[in-house]
Design an enzyme around this catalytic site. Structure first.
Site, mmCIF file in Angstrom:
data_model
loop_
_atom_site.group_PDB
_atom_site.id
_atom_site.type_symbol
_atom_site.label_atom_id
_atom_site.label_comp_id
_atom_site.label_asym_id
_atom_site.label_seq_id
_atom_site.Cartn_x
_atom_site.Cartn_y
_atom_site.Cartn_z
ATOM 1 N N LYS A 115 0.848 -1.204 0.000
ATOM 2 C CA LYS A 115 0.000 0.000 0.000
ATOM 3 C C LYS A 115 0.876 1.244 0.000
ATOM 4 C CE LYS A 115 -3.894 -2.455 1.971
ATOM 5 N NZ LYS A 115 -4.776 -2.793 3.097
ATOM 6 N N GLN A 170 -4.863 -1.529 9.152
ATOM 7 C CA GLN A 170 -4.765 -2.870 8.574
ATOM 8 C C GLN A 170 -5.381 -3.888 9.529
ATOM 9 O OE1 GLN A 170 -3.727 -3.415 5.446
ATOM 10 N NE2 GLN A 170 -4.224 -5.576 5.667
ATOM 11 N N ASP A 221 -11.296 2.627 3.473
ATOM 12 C CA ASP A 221 -11.612 1.203 3.344
ATOM 13 C C ASP A 221 -13.114 0.980 3.167
ATOM 14 O OD1 ASP A 221 -9.718 -0.839 3.232
ATOM 15 O OD2 ASP A 221 -9.153 -0.597 5.336
#
Ligand code: GUN
Length: 281
Positions: free
Chosen positions: A53, A97, A120
């Site tokens: 990422k 995460q 997200d």
């Protein structure tokens, strides 16, 4: 004849365009676009995802702020960090995460990410807006699948779509996006009784199960579009999806490979969502 949907190529085209759009945004606004990435603990798979990422941010011109916290970090410490990132004007997107270590209550921590920075698309507000088909930040993997279908000009209106898997991250938002695209959607899961019969009805079959080669040729209708969200290792340790690709492909009109299918789209959509967060601010 089947066509392999090349996720790597579609993702790379999207990133090229995004790179230009981000450069233009920065020029016009005089501001950077920032993504905060938070990793708690040392889960090896999470470390790889986070590294990729951050690399993608560099590639498209997004400034990344990485926070690597030890596994013992307390709930309060995680929440204090998220509260400060929520306020930080340099940070357009916040990504935590998952999974977080077991002693952390993920739901309560993630609640501190404002809807506008939830790149997200996991927050209750963004999921709710997706259900209402109103503007929201959409979870990256299902959003990437929609972009792939769009790229191939695959018609969804009135089609039977079957999603296998009901996770909050993939299955549920995937089903919502397909409903919003006017497909007739069935969601199957581990308790579904007649899975094969359900799958055989699918014009578009999305496999998001997490079991190597679970979808076999006898479960797929002739001419179906098969999208494989899985990322598993087979008996020889080789990367493979949820679909038995070699045997299933013969029956398909379109199919995504693993690797090189949905995977490369996920991080690209994260970059896109971060760009959207900046533009919508
Ligand atoms: N862990 C597995 N998939 C994801 C994802 O899409 N986002 C985050 N934040 N964590 C994950």
């Amino acid at each position: 004849m089947y066509k392999i949907i090349d996720g790597k190529l579609i993702a790379s085209e999207m990133r090229d365009k995004l790179k230009k759009d981000i450069a233009e945004y920065k020029l016009n606004s005089g501001k950077d676009i920032g993504l905060a990435v938070v990793l708690v603990g040392e889960n090896p798979a999470s470390q790889v995802y986070v590294r990729n990422k951050i690399k993608a941010c560099e590639e498209v011109g997004i400034k990344s702020y990485a926070y690597y916290l030890p596994a013992e970090t307390s709930q309060k410490e995680v929440e204090d960090l998220l509260a400060s990132l929520a306020e930080d004007g340099n940070v357009n997107g916040i990504l935590v995460q998952l999974p977080l270590p077991k002693h952390i209550n993920s739901e309560s921590a993630l609640r501190l990410i404002p809807e506008s920075k939830d790149v997200d698309g996991f927050s209750a507000n963004n999921i709710g807006k997706l259900c209402l088909n109103s503007q929201s930040l959409v979870a990256c993997t299902p959003y990437g699948v929609m972009k792939m279908l769009e790229h191939e000009r695959i018609e969804l209106c009135g089609k039977n779509a079957v999603v296998v898997g009901r996770s909050n991250i993939v299955g549920k938002p995937m089903a919502m996006l397909l409903i919003n695209a006017d497909a007739t959607v069935t969601v199957c899961h581990s308790k579904t009784k007649n899975l094969k019969e359900q799958c055989l009805k699918a014009d578009v079959l999305v496999a998001a199960i997490g079991k190597a080669k679970f979808i076999t040729a006898d479960m797929v209708k002739d001419g179906a579009v098969v999208i494989d969200v899985g990322m598993n290792r087979d008996e020889n340790g080789k990367l493979c999806g949820d679909v038995d690709f070699e045997n299933v492909k013969q029956k398909c009109s379109y199919i995504t490979p693993v690797p090189g299918g949905v995977g490369p789209m996920t991080i690209t959509m994260l970059m896109y969502n971060t760009y959207l967060s900046a533009v919508r601010r």
